[in-house]
Design a protein around this motif. Structure first.
Motif, PDB file in Angstrom:
ATOM      1  N   LYS A 123       0.862  -1.193   0.000  1.00 26.76           N
ATOM      2  CA  LYS A 123       0.000   0.000   0.000  1.00 26.76           C
ATOM      3  C   LYS A 123       0.888   1.229   0.000  1.00 26.76           C
ATOM      4  O   LYS A 123       1.872   1.291   0.721  1.00 26.76           O
ATOM      5  N   ARG A 148       2.569   8.527  -7.421  1.00 25.33           N
ATOM      6  CA  ARG A 148       2.458   7.074  -7.498  1.00 25.33           C
ATOM      7  C   ARG A 148       3.196   6.538  -8.710  1.00 25.33           C
ATOM      8  O   ARG A 148       3.802   5.471  -8.662  1.00 25.33           O
ATOM      9  N   ARG A 177      -0.698  10.356  -2.386  1.00 20.72           N
ATOM     10  CA  ARG A 177      -2.032  10.684  -2.878  1.00 20.72           C
ATOM     11  C   ARG A 177      -2.023  11.005  -4.377  1.00 20.72           C
ATOM     12  O   ARG A 177      -2.915  10.621  -5.105  1.00 20.72           O
ATOM     13  N   ASP A 196      -4.621   2.609  -4.182  1.00 17.23           N
ATOM     14  CA  ASP A 196      -3.365   2.774  -3.450  1.00 17.23           C
ATOM     15  C   ASP A 196      -2.643   1.444  -3.266  1.00 17.23           C
ATOM     16  O   ASP A 196      -1.697   1.353  -2.501  1.00 17.23           O
TER      17      ASP A 196
END
Lengths: 111, 160
Positions: free
Chosen positions: B96, B105, B100, B126
């Motif tokens: 995980k 990411r 945000r 996530d």
């Protein structure tokens, strides 16, 4: 002198590129092949480009740009390959210990 | 706003041309303006990039961590490939991320792929599914700590 150092760096890059090629042949399944193919070829290419910087200092800016592009695009292509392999249920080696993604998405028919 | 994209494009153009001729600069300005106007309607990926002193410091630290991991990844691969018997325990684990922003990411996923023994196979919200050449921890927390922690520390400051 700088040409000698450049040659050594290019040679080191070639060794990593060779390792990438050998890894593709020796690894047991496609995921592990993608792993060796991505990593060793990334550093191999970067070292060859950095070695070239010493041969042609006036190319340094362009060569560093190429390093940046390789760093950004190389992992993206491996994601695409790995994701497509998993979506198509390409068989894994029997050494595999866990597959959390398959536990969530359900097993395929191994086709 | 597409200003970040515009600045990036100008910088790439000037470095690639390695010249400050009027003709080159004017062509670059026109092209960068057209491209950033056209692309800003489809993507806001560049809007996630903020420039503050803190971000610059952590970008530098992140580059150091990344370079070190990249070299380690390659020595690891070379050792595996040149060893007489390939002794690996591969698997796909879930981790995980607490990042945000989508750009954050993406950078995290790319970094994980380029570092020792790990390759991102899929992203879902996530959750990142990571192929690990030598699985050290099958559980979510252990795997997250081993794979993502060292990058997230800096990326969370850079991208939020």
């Amino acid at each position: 002198m700088s040409e000698l150092i450049g040659s050594i760096i290019v040679l080191a890059g070639a060794v990593f590129l060779f390792a990438a090629g050998l890894g593709v042949l020796r690894m047991p399944d496609s995921y592990n092949r993608i792993q060796t193919g991505t990593k060793a070829s990334t550093l191999g290419t970067i070292l060859v480009l950095l070695g070239l910087c010493l041969f042609h200092p006036e190319w340094t800016g362009k060569l560093l740009l190429l390093v940046l592009f390789v760093l950004m695009t190389n992992p993206v292509s491996s994601h695409a390959l790995a994701r497509a392999s998993h979506a198509r249920h390409v068989p894994r080696t029997e050494k595999t210990v866990v597959d959390r993604l398959e536990e969530i998405e359900g097993p395929g028919d191994g086709a | 706003m597409a200003l970040n994209l515009w600045v990036t494009l100008i910088a790439v153009w000037l470095i690639a041309n390695a010249s400050l001729d009027t003709q080159v600069v004017v062509t670059g300005l026109v092209l960068a303006t057209l491209i950033s106007l056209a692309l800003s309607r489809f993507s806001n990926a560049y809007a996630d990039i903020r420039v503050t002193p803190q971000v610059l410091i952590h970008s530098g630290l992140y580059l150091l961590v990344f370079a070190q991991e990249l070299v380690r990844a390659n020595l690891h691969v070379a050792r595996l490939v040149f060893s007489p018997r390939i002794d690996i325990h591969p698997g796909i684990v879930e981790i995980k991320t607490r990042l945000r922003s989508r750009t954050g990411r993406m950078v995290l996923a790319n970094s994980i792929t380029l570092t020792p023994g790990t390759l991102v196979v899929d992203i879902d919200g996530d959750s990142l599914f990571v192929h690990w050449i030598d699985v050290e921890a099958e559980d979510l927390e252990g795997a997250t700590r081993a794979i993502a922690e060292r990058f997230e520390r800096h990326l969370s400051v850079i991208y939020g």
